[in-house]
Design an enzyme around this catalytic site. Structure first.
Site: not given
Ligand SMILES: *Cc1c(COP(=O)(O)O)cnc(C)c1O
Length: 434
Positions: A317, A360
């Protein structure tokens, strides 16, 4: 935040410390309070008491079977948007006559299953879907109930563009005038178009979009009634707000909005209509937190970074919607859990950090530039108001297993979903290595 509170500087979930939960089940973990779930459902029932609706909890916000069962045991019906959610709903013990089925892309398999199981009704999103349901229903010798999901062209400026669903530019619903014509024309033999449905977005922080949409529905319903077409159900969807910044006041916004909506629906009530509401977030958001652990503290060029073991794979979110989640260390000596006081605190004693995950991606963060007490490797951090759209949107990105889910009830805890392990990650892959 009565079910999540600090006692002598230690975060408690009902009768257990967050530390005990982490010791038993590890981190990251979604931790739910059973009492808060019951209160969340009870608040919706109270907010809409004046119209006595069927409350269909939106499964997509928190689909764990144990959470669904708890809510169903306390009287909830369920709102599903796929065959998978329908099967969860049935497995959790929801009576089919308390299940409504929404979604723009229902497949033949999903529709057939739902018709065979006898769900209360479909919320239909297009003429093509209506034709498909009519055909399948006829083939099975049935006549199924459905509501048309109306797109009322009510735009809502208070929610994020990605979560606004009532505007004309979205993919949702059938344009108002078109829906009216479908009902007026009739001609689908194997369906009973008995309801009108709207769902405007999530979350909406004001009642006004609902009130506008209801007014449009009411005018339409009365024109149809004058033409001899009777509508029996009004479904006003979900999207009721919660407080993310101050979980202790979580129920005020939904109570206010619910009561305003119920008031506006009194005309329908006087004409004998039945009601459905589909709350998700407002029931579960403040009933769950995400417990994670600091792996490393690190100094960037000009900012401090806390690297924790939960990221966008665990809670998407913040990066997807720019959502704010309150977070705080699970141990903070002297802290009493007074969030209003935290907001007023001078920054002394706190430090500004980016709270990031192991993924990443630059977008992998839970918060940027957040003022928090100094943390060190090994500290537990609680991210609050994560019960809705937390675990349900978690992914395996970067081949991390999804977290455990734990339900705390009083001073007991139950593992309601075990942490995923490597074998789970590769279980569906076709083996070309041999
Ligand atoms: C997502 C959704 C809901 C629930 O929204 P919340 O903001 O979680 O209350 C209700 N109805 C429909 C059709 C939905 O798609």
């Amino acid at each position: 935040m009565s079910n999540f509170y600090y006692q002598d500087g230690t975060l408690m979930v009902e009768g257990l410390s967050a530390r005990d939960v982490a010791q038993a089940h590890g981190t990251p973990a979604y931790v739910y309070s059973a009492q808060a779930l019951r209160e969340g459902l009870g608040t919706i029932q109270k907010a809409f008491a004046a119209i006595d609706p069927l409350v269909c909890f939106s499964v997509k916000s928190c689909p764990n079977l144990s959470v669904l069962k708890l809510l169903v045991d306390h009287g909830a019906g369920l709102d599903v948007v796929s065959g998978g959610e329908l099967r969860r709903a049935l497995q959790a013990g929801a009576p089919p006559e308390k299940i409504v089925f929404a979604g723009v892309g229902k497949s033949r398999e999903e529709l057939t299953l739902a018709i065979q199981q006898g769900v209360l009704m479909f919320n239909v999103e297009s003429t093509a879907e209506l034709e498909r349901i009519n055909e399948i229903s006829g083939g099975l010798g049935r006549k199924v109930q459905l509501a048309l999901r109306v797109n009322p062209d009510v735009a809502d400026e208070t929610t994020h563009a990605k979560t606004s669903t009532g505007g004309r530019e979205t993919k949702f619903g059938i344009p108002l005038h078109h829906a009216e014509k479908i009902i007026a024309d009739g001609g689908f033999e194997h369906v009973d178009i008995c309801g009108l449905h709207v769902h405007l977005g999530s979350p909406l922080s004001e009642a006004s979009p609902y009130l506008l949409a209801i007014e449009a529905l009411e005018q339409m319903e009365q024109r149809l009634a004058a033409a001899g077409r009777e509508i029996r159900y009004i479904n006003v969807g979900g999207g009721y707000p919660v407080s993310y910044a101050s979980p202790g006041q979580s129920f005020r916004p939904v109570l206010e909005i619910g009561q305003a909506i119920a008031e506006r629906l009194q005309g329908f009530r006087a004409r004998g209509k039945k009601f459905v509401v589909e709350p998700g977030r407002s029931v579960v958001a403040n009933a769950g937190l995400l417990l994670c652990q600091v792996e490393y503290m690190k100094q960037g060029w000009d900012h401090k970074i806390a690297i924790v073991n939960a990221g966008m794979n665990t809670l998407i979110r913040p990066t997807l919607y720019g959502a704010f989640h309150l977070m705080w260390p699970a141990q903070h000596d002297g802290f009493t859990g007074d969030w209003e006081a935290v907001a007023r605190l001078p920054a002394q004693g706190l430090e500004k950090v980016d709270v990031v995950g192991p993924i990443c991606e630059t977008g992998d963060y839970l918060a940027l530039g957040r003022s928090l007490p100094a943390m060190k490797s090994g500290d537990l951090l609680a991210v609050f108001s994560c019960g809705a759209y937390g675990m349900s949107m978690a992914s395996n990105y970067n081949s991390h297993g999804r977290p455990a889910e734990v339900l705390v009830d009083g001073s007991e805890m139950r593992l309601i979903r075990r942490r995923e392990v490597y074998e789970d990650l590769v279980a569906f892959e076709v083996d070309l290595l041999k």
